[in-house]
Design an enzyme around this catalytic site. Structure first.
Site, PDB file in Angstrom:
ATOM      1  CB  CYS A   1       2.470   7.029  -1.821  1.00  0.00           C
ATOM      2  SG  CYS A   1       2.795   8.456  -0.426  1.00  0.00           S
TER       3      CYS A   1
ATOM      4  CB  CYS B   1       6.518   6.758   0.459  1.00  0.00           C
ATOM      5  SG  CYS B   1       7.988   6.281  -0.101  1.00  0.00           S
TER       6      CYS B   1
END
Length: 298
Positions: A176, A285
């Site tokens: 991420c 994220c």
């Protein structure tokens, strides 16, 4: 006074004397160089109007006080009013990041009415569902808003080859970070403020979001027009105004991210982000987390 010689000859019927032939010589290199110097000295010069160089905002005490005041005043405002304020205050350096979730689609429908020239981008990790990419094209056709797809430096095959396989399986935090956070940080250097579609009722981190606040992670002003809306508010507007949305929402996906890390939720799962990074403690994220330690929350 007598007639000129040529006229007199014509009148008298005599032929004029032949003219000597004219020989034309090419100009020398010295003559050409001298002519160019003269032309350069007297040719008009176009004066270009230089735009001032872009500078990122500094979180001065004055700016932070202004943002706090604006956030308080806009707490009960409608999303369209918040977007209009953001456009008035920060355009042309206002942008929006969208993952094409329900909230993002709602804001895009509002932008089309309030500030259609706003630059909008998507963090295209290379792992997005095809339905998400198709939705981008549908929104462009309906609202005339072309969402820019920002991509990491490495393609998915290059990235997976570099890490000897899909990193999302072994280190989703780093995945991420590399494919979303770093891309947004690069984009942030060109803007003063960004809008997001987060709601306070989505998660613990998001519960503390202000309508307007300084985003330390990306050095931008962050504006959340839907912060005080509920999931019910969002879907009511989608259905009332026939706003396009991702068809995966009708297949048990309340929250949609990258396909390897997103699943449909089971019956009885009330957390709308339960299908994200299933089986791990990871729920974000990292774009909207307030704190970050050793990569956690990314």
């Amino acid at each position: 006074m007598g007639k000129p010689a040529l006229a007199r000859q014509i009148c008298e019927g005599t032929e004029p004397a032949p003219r000597p032939s004219l020989r034309i010589y090419a100009p020398s290199a010295e003559m050409t160089a001298a002519a160019n110097v003269v032309l350069s000295e007297f040719a008009p010069v176009e004066q270009a109007t230089a735009e001032p160089a872009f500078r990122q905002l500094d979180p001065t005490p004055e700016l932070l006080a202004e943002l706090a005041d604006a956030s308080e005043r806009l707490e009960t405002a409608q999303p369209e009013e918040i977007i209009a304020w953001a456009h008035h205050r920060f355009a042309p350096h206002l942008t929006m990041a969208t993952a094409f979730g329900p909230e993002g689609c709602v804001i895009l429908s509002m932008l089309a009415k309030v500030a259609p020239e706003t630059y909008v981008f998507n963090l295209d990790t290379g792992y997005q569902f095809q339905e998400t990419l198709d939705l981008r094209d549908k929104i462009a056709r309906l609202y005339g808003i072309e969402v820019d797809m920002l991509q990491p430096e490495l393609t998915v095959p290059q990235y997976e080859a570099f890490h000897n396989g899909p990193l999302y399986k072994t280190n989703p935090n780093q995945c991420c970070f590399d494919r979303k956070i770093k891309v947004l940080r690069a984009a942030a250097t060109k803007h003063h403020a960004w809008m997001s579609g987060i709601r306070r009722d989505q998660s613990t981190d998001r519960a503390r979001a202000g309508i307007v606040e300084w985003d330390k992670k990306f050095n931008l002003v962050k504006i959340s027009p839907l912060a005080n809306w509920t999931k019910k508010d969002v879907w009511k507007l989608i259905l009332d105004e026939n706003i396009p949305y991702n068809p995966l929402h009708d297949q048990g996906f309340p929250s949609i991210g990258c396909w390897p890390c997103t699943r449909a939720v089971s019956e009885g799962e009330t957390d709308e982000r339960a299908g994200r990074w299933s089986g791990t403690a990871k729920t974000e994220c990292g774009l909207h987390t307030l704190e970050q330690q050793d990569g956690s929350g990314i």
